[in-house]
Design a protein around this motif. Structure first.
Motif, PDB file in Angstrom:
ATOM      1  N   GLY A 142      -6.637 -18.817  -9.475  1.00 41.82           N
ATOM      2  CA  GLY A 142      -6.919 -19.537 -10.717  1.00 41.82           C
ATOM      3  C   GLY A 142      -8.367 -19.522 -11.164  1.00 41.82           C
ATOM      4  N   VAL A 143      -9.238 -18.760 -10.486  1.00 43.34           N
ATOM      5  CA  VAL A 143     -10.642 -18.713 -10.873  1.00 43.34           C
ATOM      6  C   VAL A 143     -10.784 -17.919 -12.184  1.00 43.34           C
ATOM      7  N   ASN A 144     -11.726 -18.361 -13.002  1.00 46.83           N
ATOM      8  CA  ASN A 144     -12.018 -17.638 -14.239  1.00 46.83           C
ATOM      9  C   ASN A 144     -12.815 -16.396 -13.856  1.00 46.83           C
ATOM     10  N   ARG A 145     -12.229 -15.219 -14.026  1.00 42.47           N
ATOM     11  CA  ARG A 145     -12.870 -13.970 -13.596  1.00 42.47           C
ATOM     12  C   ARG A 145     -14.058 -13.577 -14.459  1.00 42.47           C
ATOM     13  N   ASN A 146     -14.259 -14.242 -15.591  1.00 40.84           N
ATOM     14  CA  ASN A 146     -15.455 -14.005 -16.404  1.00 40.84           C
ATOM     15  C   ASN A 146     -16.675 -14.678 -15.777  1.00 40.84           C
ATOM     16  N   GLU A 147     -16.448 -15.749 -15.010  1.00 40.00           N
ATOM     17  CA  GLU A 147     -17.540 -16.529 -14.437  1.00 40.00           C
ATOM     18  C   GLU A 147     -17.826 -16.173 -12.972  1.00 40.00           C
ATOM     19  N   ALA A 148     -16.785 -15.809 -12.226  1.00 39.92           N
ATOM     20  CA  ALA A 148     -16.968 -15.509 -10.802  1.00 39.92           C
ATOM     21  C   ALA A 148     -15.947 -14.464 -10.375  1.00 39.92           C
ATOM     22  N   PRO A 149     -16.365 -13.568  -9.464  1.00 38.78           N
ATOM     23  CA  PRO A 149     -15.393 -12.594  -8.959  1.00 38.78           C
ATOM     24  C   PRO A 149     -14.434 -13.275  -7.980  1.00 38.78           C
ATOM     25  N   CYS A 150     -13.304 -12.670  -7.793  1.00 39.45           N
ATOM     26  CA  CYS A 150     -12.352 -13.238  -6.849  1.00 39.45           C
ATOM     27  C   CYS A 150     -11.887 -12.128  -5.914  1.00 39.45           C
ATOM     28  N   SER A 151     -11.605 -12.473  -4.665  1.00 37.67           N
ATOM     29  CA  SER A 151     -11.243 -11.459  -3.675  1.00 37.67           C
ATOM     30  C   SER A 151      -9.746 -11.441  -3.383  1.00 37.67           C
ATOM     31  N   CYS A 152      -8.964 -12.037  -4.258  1.00 43.68           N
ATOM     32  CA  CYS A 152      -7.509 -12.064  -4.056  1.00 43.68           C
ATOM     33  C   CYS A 152      -6.930 -10.661  -4.246  1.00 43.68           C
ATOM     34  N   LYS A 153      -5.902 -10.379  -3.463  1.00 44.19           N
ATOM     35  CA  LYS A 153      -5.169  -9.125  -3.659  1.00 44.19           C
ATOM     36  C   LYS A 153      -3.964  -9.469  -4.524  1.00 44.19           C
ATOM     37  N   ASN A 154      -3.980  -8.954  -5.736  1.00 47.61           N
ATOM     38  CA  ASN A 154      -2.894  -9.233  -6.667  1.00 47.61           C
ATOM     39  C   ASN A 154      -1.951  -8.048  -6.786  1.00 47.61           C
ATOM     40  N   GLU A 155      -1.831  -7.326  -5.673  1.00 51.58           N
ATOM     41  CA  GLU A 155      -0.957  -6.165  -5.654  1.00 51.58           C
ATOM     42  C   GLU A 155       0.473  -6.651  -5.466  1.00 51.58           C
ATOM     43  N   ARG A 156       1.311  -6.316  -6.415  1.00 53.08           N
ATOM     44  CA  ARG A 156       2.705  -6.737  -6.341  1.00 53.08           C
ATOM     45  C   ARG A 156       3.560  -5.523  -6.003  1.00 53.08           C
ATOM     46  N   ILE A 157       4.348  -5.679  -4.953  1.00 49.68           N
ATOM     47  CA  ILE A 157       5.233  -4.602  -4.546  1.00 49.68           C
ATOM     48  C   ILE A 157       6.663  -5.083  -4.750  1.00 49.68           C
ATOM     49  N   ASP A 158       7.436  -4.277  -5.408  1.00 50.19           N
ATOM     50  CA  ASP A 158       8.847  -4.579  -5.619  1.00 50.19           C
ATOM     51  C   ASP A 158       9.511  -4.652  -4.241  1.00 50.19           C
ATOM     52  N   PRO A 159      10.195  -5.766  -3.916  1.00 46.25           N
ATOM     53  CA  PRO A 159      10.788  -5.900  -2.574  1.00 46.25           C
ATOM     54  C   PRO A 159      11.787  -4.787  -2.249  1.00 46.25           C
ATOM     55  N   ARG A 160      12.380  -4.197  -3.254  1.00 46.28           N
ATOM     56  CA  ARG A 160      13.332  -3.114  -3.000  1.00 46.28           C
ATOM     57  C   ARG A 160      12.627  -1.850  -2.531  1.00 46.28           C
ATOM     58  N   LEU A 161      11.311  -1.740  -2.821  1.00 47.47           N
ATOM     59  CA  LEU A 161      10.552  -0.553  -2.434  1.00 47.47           C
ATOM     60  C   LEU A 161       9.564  -0.819  -1.295  1.00 47.47           C
ATOM     61  N   GLY A 163       9.970  -1.001   1.847  1.00 42.08           N
ATOM     62  CA  GLY A 163      10.172  -0.088   2.971  1.00 42.08           C
ATOM     63  C   GLY A 163       9.429   1.217   2.783  1.00 42.08           C
ATOM     64  N   LEU A 164       9.316   1.694   1.545  1.00 41.54           N
ATOM     65  CA  LEU A 164       8.569   2.923   1.267  1.00 41.54           C
ATOM     66  C   LEU A 164       7.077   2.745   1.546  1.00 41.54           C
ATOM     67  N   ALA A 165       6.550   1.572   1.303  1.00 41.03           N
ATOM     68  CA  ALA A 165       5.133   1.314   1.558  1.00 41.03           C
ATOM     69  C   ALA A 165       4.839   1.456   3.056  1.00 41.03           C
ATOM     70  N   ASP A 166       5.772   0.974   3.890  1.00 44.55           N
ATOM     71  CA  ASP A 166       5.605   1.116   5.346  1.00 44.55           C
ATOM     72  C   ASP A 166       5.655   2.577   5.758  1.00 44.55           C
ATOM     73  N   LEU A 167       6.466   3.377   5.102  1.00 41.32           N
ATOM     74  CA  LEU A 167       6.584   4.796   5.403  1.00 41.32           C
ATOM     75  C   LEU A 167       5.269   5.507   5.167  1.00 41.32           C
ATOM     76  N   PHE A 168       4.569   5.177   4.091  1.00 37.66           N
ATOM     77  CA  PHE A 168       3.310   5.827   3.770  1.00 37.66           C
ATOM     78  C   PHE A 168       2.173   5.360   4.676  1.00 37.66           C
ATOM     79  N   LYS A 169       2.259   4.142   5.244  1.00 36.92           N
ATOM     80  CA  LYS A 169       1.224   3.659   6.161  1.00 36.92           C
ATOM     81  C   LYS A 169       1.198   4.499   7.434  1.00 36.92           C
ATOM     82  N   ASP A 170       2.364   4.924   7.886  1.00 34.59           N
ATOM     83  CA  ASP A 170       2.457   5.717   9.124  1.00 34.59           C
ATOM     84  C   ASP A 170       1.825   7.094   8.965  1.00 34.59           C
ATOM     85  N   ASN A 171       1.857   7.659   7.766  1.00 34.35           N
ATOM     86  CA  ASN A 171       1.319   9.004   7.550  1.00 34.35           C
ATOM     87  C   ASN A 171      -0.203   9.026   7.476  1.00 34.35           C
ATOM     88  N   ASN A 172      -0.847   7.903   7.281  1.00 34.59           N
ATOM     89  CA  ASN A 172      -2.307   7.881   7.153  1.00 34.59           C
ATOM     90  C   ASN A 172      -2.949   7.703   8.446  1.00 34.59           C
TER      91      ASN A 172
END
Length: 172
Positions: A142-161, A163-172
């Motif tokens: 809820g921080v105003n990003r014009n006044e202060a930076p925020c370190s939240c990760k707002n990455e949204r992953i579709d729950p149906r996908l 499992g694919l994110a885990d697949l790509f973690k193993d390859n790196n």
């Protein structure tokens, strides 16, 4: 404000200047994003050229809004130009083109108040922004990003996908 057609006819192409103030309370009530409004001053002139009557000018006011992204109140100075064209209701030019921007005149006066209010309200933003590049509020903390930076990760992953994110973690 009404302008008499006979007065424009007698001026023979010479513009008739006018000034009027629109009702700020009524305009504020008709647009839900306007939080406050100074009196709307209108300056313009009307002229008859040929069979047409032209009314043009500018409306000015200071308008209080709340930013749609960061919820910060701000004031914007508005300078809104307007231009309207009128012709007598029995003029064949109106009958030929049904989608014309020419307003038919009923009676012996040009009634401007309703048209000026419409022009003003149509110029108001649907989603007012304090700045064009407003960063808004962080959806997580809820921080105003014009006044202060925020370190939240707002990455949204579709729950149906997920499992694919885990697949790509193993390859790196």
């Amino acid at each position: 404000m009404n302008i008499k057609i006979t007065e424009l006819d007698h001026r023979k192409g010479e513009p008739l200047p006018f000034q009027v103030t629109l009702d700020a309370a009524e305009l504020k009530n008709r647009h839900h994003e306007i939080r406050g409004l100074t009196p709307v001053t209108v300056e313009g002139d009307a002229v008859k050229l040929g069979n047409l009557y032209y009314v043009k000018g500018e409306m000015k006011a200071d308008i209080d809004f709340v930013c749609a992204r960061c919820l910060t109140p701000f004031t914007q100075h508005a300078s809104i130009p307007f231009s309207e064209t009128f012709a007598l209701a029995d003029d064949p030019q109106i009958e030929e083109d049904e989608e014309s921007d020419i307003h038919p005149l009923e009676g012996d006066q040009i009634e401007l108040d309703t048209l000026l209010q419409e022009d003003f309200l149509l110029a108001m933003p649907t989603f007012p922004l304090c700045e064009e590049d407003c960063k808004g509020l962080c959806p997580t903390c809820g921080v105003n990003r014009n006044e202060a930076p925020c370190s939240c990760k707002n990455e949204r992953i579709d729950p149906r996908l997920a499992g694919l994110a885990d697949l790509f973690k193993d390859n790196n």
